[in-house]
Motif scaffolding. Structure first.
Motif, PDB file in Angstrom:
ATOM      1  N   GLY A   3       0.806  -1.203   0.000  1.00 49.00           N
ATOM      2  CA  GLY A   3       0.000   0.000   0.000  1.00 49.00           C
ATOM      3  C   GLY A   3       0.845   1.263   0.000  1.00 49.00           C
ATOM      4  O   GLY A   3       2.069   1.221  -0.127  1.00 49.00           O
TER       5      GLY A   3
ATOM      6  N   VAL B  29      -3.253   3.643   2.518  1.00 47.70           N
ATOM      7  CA  VAL B  29      -4.157   3.189   1.465  1.00 47.70           C
ATOM      8  C   VAL B  29      -3.680   1.795   1.101  1.00 47.70           C
ATOM      9  O   VAL B  29      -2.592   1.633   0.523  1.00 47.70           O
ATOM     10  CB  VAL B  29      -4.111   4.104   0.220  1.00 47.70           C
ATOM     11  CG1 VAL B  29      -5.006   3.558  -0.875  1.00 47.70           C
ATOM     12  CG2 VAL B  29      -4.508   5.517   0.584  1.00 47.70           C
ATOM     13  N   HIS B  30      -4.439   0.781   1.467  1.00 44.04           N
ATOM     14  CA  HIS B  30      -4.068  -0.595   1.125  1.00 44.04           C
ATOM     15  C   HIS B  30      -4.103  -0.745  -0.395  1.00 44.04           C
ATOM     16  O   HIS B  30      -4.891  -0.085  -1.074  1.00 44.04           O
ATOM     17  CB  HIS B  30      -5.037  -1.589   1.792  1.00 44.04           C
ATOM     18  CG  HIS B  30      -4.611  -3.008   1.632  1.00 44.04           C
ATOM     19  ND1 HIS B  30      -5.034  -3.792   0.592  1.00 44.04           N
ATOM     20  CD2 HIS B  30      -3.774  -3.769   2.380  1.00 44.04           C
ATOM     21  CE1 HIS B  30      -4.478  -4.988   0.705  1.00 44.04           C
ATOM     22  NE2 HIS B  30      -3.713  -5.004   1.779  1.00 44.04           N
TER      23      HIS B  30
ATOM     24  N   SER C 124      -5.420  -2.793  -2.261  1.00 38.46           N
ATOM     25  CA  SER C 124      -6.750  -3.124  -2.792  1.00 38.46           C
ATOM     26  C   SER C 124      -7.659  -1.902  -2.869  1.00 38.46           C
ATOM     27  O   SER C 124      -8.719  -1.962  -3.487  1.00 38.46           O
ATOM     28  CB  SER C 124      -7.407  -4.203  -1.931  1.00 38.46           C
ATOM     29  OG  SER C 124      -7.649  -3.710  -0.627  1.00 38.46           O
ATOM     30  N   GLU C 125      -7.260  -0.807  -2.242  1.00 40.83           N
ATOM     31  CA  GLU C 125      -8.073   0.410  -2.228  1.00 40.83           C
ATOM     32  C   GLU C 125      -7.503   1.511  -3.129  1.00 40.83           C
ATOM     33  O   GLU C 125      -7.956   2.648  -3.082  1.00 40.83           O
ATOM     34  CB  GLU C 125      -8.200   0.939  -0.791  1.00 40.83           C
ATOM     35  CG  GLU C 125      -8.998   0.039   0.132  1.00 40.83           C
ATOM     36  CD  GLU C 125     -10.465  -0.057  -0.258  1.00 40.83           C
ATOM     37  OE1 GLU C 125     -11.006   0.887  -0.858  1.00 40.83           O
ATOM     38  OE2 GLU C 125     -11.069  -1.099   0.040  1.00 40.83           O
TER      39      GLU C 125
ATOM     40  N   HIS D 143     -10.187   0.785  -8.807  1.00 47.52           N
ATOM     41  CA  HIS D 143     -11.095  -0.316  -9.108  1.00 47.52           C
ATOM     42  C   HIS D 143     -10.338  -1.317  -9.973  1.00 47.52           C
ATOM     43  O   HIS D 143      -9.589  -0.941 -10.865  1.00 47.52           O
ATOM     44  CB  HIS D 143     -12.335   0.199  -9.843  1.00 47.52           C
ATOM     45  CG  HIS D 143     -13.174   1.100  -9.001  1.00 47.52           C
ATOM     46  ND1 HIS D 143     -14.078   0.638  -8.082  1.00 47.52           N
ATOM     47  CD2 HIS D 143     -13.214   2.446  -8.913  1.00 47.52           C
ATOM     48  CE1 HIS D 143     -14.652   1.652  -7.477  1.00 47.52           C
ATOM     49  NE2 HIS D 143     -14.147   2.777  -7.972  1.00 47.52           N
TER      50      HIS D 143
ATOM     51  N   VAL E   4      -8.538  11.042  -0.807  1.00 48.87           N
ATOM     52  CA  VAL E   4      -8.756   9.789  -0.082  1.00 48.87           C
ATOM     53  C   VAL E   4     -10.002   9.899   0.790  1.00 48.87           C
ATOM     54  O   VAL E   4     -10.354  10.986   1.253  1.00 48.87           O
ATOM     55  CB  VAL E   4      -7.543   9.412   0.803  1.00 48.87           C
ATOM     56  CG1 VAL E   4      -6.339   9.069  -0.040  1.00 48.87           C
ATOM     57  CG2 VAL E   4      -7.202  10.506   1.793  1.00 48.87           C
TER      58      VAL E   4
ATOM     59  N   LEU F  95     -11.657   5.367   5.770  1.00 47.76           N
ATOM     60  CA  LEU F  95     -12.447   4.153   5.981  1.00 47.76           C
ATOM     61  C   LEU F  95     -12.537   3.753   7.450  1.00 47.76           C
ATOM     62  O   LEU F  95     -13.562   3.279   7.906  1.00 47.76           O
ATOM     63  CB  LEU F  95     -11.843   2.980   5.184  1.00 47.76           C
ATOM     64  CG  LEU F  95     -11.772   3.129   3.672  1.00 47.76           C
ATOM     65  CD1 LEU F  95     -11.144   1.892   3.059  1.00 47.76           C
ATOM     66  CD2 LEU F  95     -13.155   3.364   3.092  1.00 47.76           C
TER      67      LEU F  95
ATOM     68  N   SER G  92      -8.899   5.113   1.469  1.00 51.10           N
ATOM     69  CA  SER G  92      -9.215   4.540   0.170  1.00 51.10           C
ATOM     70  C   SER G  92      -9.230   5.620  -0.896  1.00 51.10           C
ATOM     71  O   SER G  92      -9.885   6.645  -0.728  1.00 51.10           O
ATOM     72  CB  SER G  92     -10.583   3.854   0.201  1.00 51.10           C
ATOM     73  OG  SER G  92     -10.950   3.433  -1.092  1.00 51.10           O
TER      74      SER G  92
ATOM     75  N   ARG H   6      -9.901   4.512  -4.067  1.00 53.33           N
ATOM     76  CA  ARG H   6     -10.946   3.898  -4.892  1.00 53.33           C
ATOM     77  C   ARG H   6     -12.341   4.400  -4.510  1.00 53.33           C
ATOM     78  O   ARG H   6     -13.190   4.618  -5.371  1.00 53.33           O
ATOM     79  CB  ARG H   6     -10.861   2.378  -4.724  1.00 53.33           C
ATOM     80  CG  ARG H   6     -11.915   1.608  -5.438  1.00 53.33           C
ATOM     81  CD  ARG H   6     -11.656   0.142  -5.297  1.00 53.33           C
ATOM     82  NE  ARG H   6     -12.069  -0.325  -3.999  1.00 53.33           N
ATOM     83  CZ  ARG H   6     -12.301  -1.585  -3.710  1.00 53.33           C
ATOM     84  NH1 ARG H   6     -12.116  -2.495  -4.621  1.00 53.33           N
ATOM     85  NH2 ARG H   6     -12.688  -1.945  -2.524  1.00 53.33           N
ATOM     86  N   ALA H   7     -12.570   4.622  -3.227  1.00 48.48           N
ATOM     87  CA  ALA H   7     -13.893   5.054  -2.753  1.00 48.48           C
ATOM     88  C   ALA H   7     -14.236   6.469  -3.202  1.00 48.48           C
ATOM     89  O   ALA H   7     -15.396   6.870  -3.152  1.00 48.48           O
ATOM     90  CB  ALA H   7     -13.961   4.957  -1.234  1.00 48.48           C
TER      91      ALA H   7
END
Length: 134
Positions: free
Chosen positions: A22, A35-36, A38-39, A42, A60, A63, A75, A77-78
């Motif tokens: 991350g 931020v991992h 995976s985040e 997409h 960001v 979360l 995140s 991505r969010a």
């Protein structure tokens, strides 16, 4: 940790470090979150360095906040709209000619039959002199 940071808030931060798992993002002078991988975006991220660099300014979303451990989960991505799902066109599958079906059509004595149907034929074949091994 800063009092103004709350779960669900969207903040602009600066990437301060990148690891295989991350990216660390500074939210203010005293607060940093992770931020991992995976985040980040997409879809699948194989190498985070293809998406982020140290010094990048990023939006960001917060979360999670763990006051005891001093960790903030973030995140990127969010904050982005999810891409429309792509519809894969289904290609018609090429079906090979069915050799079993052809055998049945070509030669009525071959193919799938029940054991009862074939038993008499096998008995007759076993009694034929020209087929008996000597």
């Amino acid at each position: 940790m800063s009092e103004k940071i709350e779960v669900g808030s969207v903040i602009t931060g600066k990437v301060t470090g990148i690891q295989p798992y991350g990216a660390f993002v500074a939210l203010d002078e005293n607060t940093q979150g992770l931020v991992h991988i995976s985040e980040v975006t997409h879809g699948f991220v194989k190498d985070i360095n293809e998406h982020l660099s140290v010094g990048d300014e990023v939006q960001v979303k917060v979360l999670s906040i763990d006051e005891n451990a001093g960790k903030i989960g973030l995140s990127i991505r969010a904050t982005q709209e999810a891409p429309a799902p792509t519809v894969k066109e289904k290609k018609p599958r090429k079906r090979p000619n069915n050799p079993v079906a052809q055998k049945v059509e070509d030669n009525g004595s071959q193919g799938f039959n029940t054991l009862k149907d074939k038993l008499q034929e096998w008995i007759a074949q076993s009694e034929r002199e020209d087929l008996i091994k000597k």
